[in-house]
Design a protein around this motif. Structure first.
Motif, PDB file in Angstrom:
ATOM      1  N   MET A 185       0.847  -1.189   0.000  1.00 39.21           N
ATOM      2  CA  MET A 185       0.000   0.000   0.000  1.00 39.21           C
ATOM      3  C   MET A 185       0.885   1.242   0.000  1.00 39.21           C
ATOM      4  O   MET A 185       1.867   1.312   0.742  1.00 39.21           O
ATOM      5  CB  MET A 185      -0.904   0.000   1.237  1.00 39.21           C
ATOM      6  N   ALA A 186       0.541   2.208  -0.847  1.00 32.27           N
ATOM      7  CA  ALA A 186       1.344   3.427  -0.944  1.00 32.27           C
ATOM      8  C   ALA A 186       0.960   4.397   0.166  1.00 32.27           C
ATOM      9  O   ALA A 186      -0.222   4.559   0.471  1.00 32.27           O
ATOM     10  CB  ALA A 186       1.135   4.084  -2.298  1.00 32.27           C
ATOM     11  N   PRO A 187       1.949   5.055   0.787  1.00 35.73           N
ATOM     12  CA  PRO A 187       1.640   6.070   1.797  1.00 35.73           C
ATOM     13  C   PRO A 187       1.343   7.406   1.143  1.00 35.73           C
ATOM     14  O   PRO A 187       1.245   7.506  -0.089  1.00 35.73           O
ATOM     15  CB  PRO A 187       2.932   6.136   2.616  1.00 35.73           C
ATOM     16  N   TRP A 188       1.217   8.438   1.962  1.00 34.50           N
ATOM     17  CA  TRP A 188       1.008   9.787   1.464  1.00 34.50           C
ATOM     18  C   TRP A 188       2.328  10.351   0.941  1.00 34.50           C
ATOM     19  O   TRP A 188       3.411   9.843   1.255  1.00 34.50           O
ATOM     20  CB  TRP A 188       0.438  10.668   2.578  1.00 34.50           C
ATOM     21  N   PRO A 189       2.296  11.416   0.141  1.00 31.99           N
ATOM     22  CA  PRO A 189       3.532  11.981  -0.425  1.00 31.99           C
ATOM     23  C   PRO A 189       4.437  12.552   0.663  1.00 31.99           C
ATOM     24  O   PRO A 189       3.966  13.075   1.679  1.00 31.99           O
ATOM     25  CB  PRO A 189       3.026  13.093  -1.352  1.00 31.99           C
ATOM     26  N   ALA A 190       5.723  12.470   0.425  1.00 33.54           N
ATOM     27  CA  ALA A 190       6.712  12.985   1.383  1.00 33.54           C
ATOM     28  C   ALA A 190       6.922  14.473   1.174  1.00 33.54           C
ATOM     29  O   ALA A 190       7.114  14.931   0.042  1.00 33.54           O
ATOM     30  CB  ALA A 190       8.027  12.256   1.229  1.00 33.54           C
ATOM     31  N   PRO A 191       6.902  15.277   2.246  1.00 28.92           N
ATOM     32  CA  PRO A 191       7.253  16.693   2.120  1.00 28.92           C
ATOM     33  C   PRO A 191       8.760  16.849   1.941  1.00 28.92           C
ATOM     34  O   PRO A 191       9.541  15.963   2.298  1.00 28.92           O
ATOM     35  CB  PRO A 191       6.802  17.285   3.454  1.00 28.92           C
ATOM     36  N   ASN A 220       1.858   0.003   9.957  1.00 25.56           N
ATOM     37  CA  ASN A 220       0.845  -0.901   9.432  1.00 25.56           C
ATOM     38  C   ASN A 220      -0.487  -0.181   9.252  1.00 25.56           C
ATOM     39  O   ASN A 220      -0.694   0.916   9.762  1.00 25.56           O
ATOM     40  CB  ASN A 220       0.651  -2.090  10.374  1.00 25.56           C
ATOM     41  N   VAL A 221      -1.383  -0.822   8.542  1.00 26.04           N
ATOM     42  CA  VAL A 221      -2.778  -0.395   8.458  1.00 26.04           C
ATOM     43  C   VAL A 221      -3.625  -1.620   8.805  1.00 26.04           C
ATOM     44  O   VAL A 221      -3.595  -2.618   8.094  1.00 26.04           O
ATOM     45  CB  VAL A 221      -3.157   0.103   7.053  1.00 26.04           C
ATOM     46  N   THR A 222      -4.356  -1.549   9.904  1.00 26.76           N
ATOM     47  CA  THR A 222      -5.193  -2.675  10.332  1.00 26.76           C
ATOM     48  C   THR A 222      -6.517  -2.604   9.578  1.00 26.76           C
ATOM     49  O   THR A 222      -7.558  -2.208  10.117  1.00 26.76           O
ATOM     50  CB  THR A 222      -5.411  -2.640  11.855  1.00 26.76           C
ATOM     51  N   ASP A 223      -6.456  -2.993   8.291  1.00 28.20           N
ATOM     52  CA  ASP A 223      -7.622  -2.823   7.427  1.00 28.20           C
ATOM     53  C   ASP A 223      -8.540  -4.039   7.437  1.00 28.20           C
ATOM     54  O   ASP A 223      -9.355  -4.213   6.532  1.00 28.20           O
ATOM     55  CB  ASP A 223      -7.199  -2.461   6.005  1.00 28.20           C
ATOM     56  N   ILE A 224      -8.434  -4.862   8.471  1.00 23.13           N
ATOM     57  CA  ILE A 224      -9.452  -5.855   8.794  1.00 23.13           C
ATOM     58  C   ILE A 224      -9.413  -6.059  10.306  1.00 23.13           C
ATOM     59  O   ILE A 224      -8.371  -6.409  10.870  1.00 23.13           O
ATOM     60  CB  ILE A 224      -9.242  -7.196   8.037  1.00 23.13           C
ATOM     61  N   VAL A 278      -2.651  -5.026   6.219  1.00 22.49           N
ATOM     62  CA  VAL A 278      -2.799  -6.399   6.693  1.00 22.49           C
ATOM     63  C   VAL A 278      -3.436  -7.270   5.616  1.00 22.49           C
ATOM     64  O   VAL A 278      -2.986  -8.388   5.350  1.00 22.49           O
ATOM     65  CB  VAL A 278      -3.632  -6.434   7.988  1.00 22.49           C
ATOM     66  N   VAL A 279      -4.481  -6.763   4.977  1.00 24.03           N
ATOM     67  CA  VAL A 279      -5.179  -7.542   3.956  1.00 24.03           C
ATOM     68  C   VAL A 279      -4.243  -7.917   2.811  1.00 24.03           C
ATOM     69  O   VAL A 279      -4.296  -9.041   2.293  1.00 24.03           O
ATOM     70  CB  VAL A 279      -6.403  -6.757   3.435  1.00 24.03           C
ATOM     71  N   GLU A 280      -3.372  -6.994   2.423  1.00 25.94           N
ATOM     72  CA  GLU A 280      -2.482  -7.246   1.296  1.00 25.94           C
ATOM     73  C   GLU A 280      -1.333  -8.181   1.639  1.00 25.94           C
ATOM     74  O   GLU A 280      -0.608  -8.629   0.740  1.00 25.94           O
ATOM     75  CB  GLU A 280      -1.932  -5.919   0.768  1.00 25.94           C
ATOM     76  N   THR A 281      -1.143  -8.483   2.916  1.00 25.34           N
ATOM     77  CA  THR A 281      -0.024  -9.339   3.339  1.00 25.34           C
ATOM     78  C   THR A 281      -0.519 -10.555   4.118  1.00 25.34           C
ATOM     79  O   THR A 281       0.178 -11.060   4.997  1.00 25.34           O
ATOM     80  CB  THR A 281       0.968  -8.538   4.196  1.00 25.34           C
ATOM     81  N   MET A 282      -1.711 -11.030   3.802  1.00 25.20           N
ATOM     82  CA  MET A 282      -2.318 -12.106   4.579  1.00 25.20           C
ATOM     83  C   MET A 282      -1.467 -13.372   4.594  1.00 25.20           C
ATOM     84  O   MET A 282      -1.400 -14.088   5.610  1.00 25.20           O
ATOM     85  CB  MET A 282      -3.712 -12.397   4.042  1.00 25.20           C
TER      86      MET A 282
END
Length: 413
Positions: free
Chosen positions: A1-7, A81-85, A129-133
């Protein structure tokens, strides 16, 4: 998953002194030892509601940590991480009548917008999390193969005979080392922080869930010998940290509500899998932010959302200034007066950057570096900028100070 742009991050002359952080077993901040690259893991969001000031305080705090480490000349490998489940996401989606995946996507996008507005440096690895199950399945399977788990009969499983899997804490001597808590303290918060102490068949009420087998109406993934299901919350961070940082990484961060059970369990699971402690060499925890007399939280609904403040026309740099004026280890309560004070402060600083000149810039930069190196003392850094801005100006801009505010405090005028 891509993060937000870096300043952009301005380069300052010289280097900082590194980072020292308070530890529960020490009376003074302890230097974070870095061999080459500082490895940093910060627990990310469960995307079922918008970013509130408590979230923002955490991510700004560890943004400061990353900036201090970089300013000291270290490379930084930052993982989030992103706990997307997770149960709260599923419950909110069901309540609102939306697909849980759509809810997660929209809230992740909003979080990205908030972080970009606050000039928070993005992680190098932003992991769903979903993308790395498959990786979580491998971690749990490895624990099963080591003989440190057990299964619990699950009457409501979709597939007859399928059983939830738990870590057997009685096999783990390291349990309790992260928090330093006794069992009484652990029991006080375990259930409200996602634990299931009353589940029939558990050997110890505190044993953490590793794999939840499929229930009717719940999303599930193939787990091989585990059966269809999904991982427990704590093991997700175990997997992601090990995959990108390995054991013994320099710093794990999050809110104080993660000390137990989340950070405790993430660490004990990693040690159980690898037999190579420690999981993290240092831990730091953001104190809770209150509002209307209670901890600001999604469950209570007493939220001051970053996105709403932005919609109301509040400069994101003012929001960040509110956060910088509080020390990360000290609980505090948001009030409109804090926002008003930060608005005045930021305007004063912006005016000074146009007219104060760079006289005294080297002294100010050294002071900011020293303050942040000493347990991320951002209130001290803010006070130093106040003192600088109050001095008579010479009518010239202050490019060195502007770059320092940007590089070290994340504030760009």
């Amino acid at each position: 998953m891509a993060p937000w742009p870096a300043p952009d991050l301005p380069q300052l002359h010289g280097k900082g002194d590194g980072l020292a952080l308070w530890r529960r077993d020490s009376s003074a901040p302890v230097p974070v030892q870095v061999d080459d690259v500082a490895r940093l893991y910060v627990c990310g969001i469960t995307p079922y509601d918008a970013t509130h000031l408590g979230h923002a305080a955490t991510y700004v705090t560890f943004d400061l940590a990353a900036r201090v480490l970089r300013d000291a000349g270290h490379g930084v490998r930052y993982v989030q991480n992103v706990t997307d489940i997770d149960d709260p996401l599923l419950e909110r989606a069901a309540r609102d009548g939306v697909d849980w995946r759509d809810l997660a996507t929209s809230e992740i996008e909003l979080f990205h917008d908030d972080m970009s507005a606050l000039r928070v440096l993005p992680p190098d690895h932003y992991v769903s999390v979903v993308e790395t199950m498959d990786k979580h399945v491998a971690t749990i399977t490895g624990l099963v193969e080591k003989g440190v788990t057990y299964s619990v009969p699950t009457p409501d499983a979709v597939h007859a005979g399928a059983e939830d899997v738990y870590l057997d804490l009685s096999t783990q001597r390291s349990f309790g080392e992260v928090s330093g808590w006794d069992r009484g303290e652990m029991f006080e918060v375990f259930a409200e922080r996602g634990g299931d102490p009353d589940t029939p068949g558990k050997r110890d009420p505190l044993d953490p869930l590793l794999w939840r087998v499929e229930r009717d109406g719940e999303p599930a993934w193939e787990g091989g010998v585990l059966g269809r299901g999904r991982p427990g919350w704590h093991v997700e961070c175990t997997t992601i940290a090990l995959d990108h940082l390995g054991m013994g990484f320099e710093l794990q961060g999050g809110g104080t509500d993660l000390i137990f059970p989340h950070h405790e369990m993430s660490a004990v699971q990693a040690v159980a899998l690898t037999d190579d402690p420690p999981f993290a060499r240092s831990f730091a925890h953001q104190a809770m932010v209150g509002y209307d007399g209670e901890k600001m939280s999604k469950s209570k609904g007493n939220l001051v959302r970053v996105s709403q403040l932005r919609k109301d026309g509040v400069d994101p740099m003012v929001i960040r200034t509110v956060l910088l004026a509080q020390h990360y280890r000290t609980p505090w309560e948001y009030t409109p007066q804090l926002l008003a004070d930060a608005t005045t402060r930021w305007q004063t600083w912006c005016d000074a950057l146009k007219t104060r000149g760079d006289d005294g810039a080297a002294e100010l930069i050294a002071g900011i570096r020293a303050a942040l190196s000493n347990d991320l003392d951002s209130p001290r850094a803010v006070a130093l900028v106040d003192e600088w801005a109050a001095r008579p100006g010479n009518g010239q801009p202050s490019p060195q100070v502007a770059d320092a505010l940007d590089a070290l405090l994340g504030l760009r005028a």
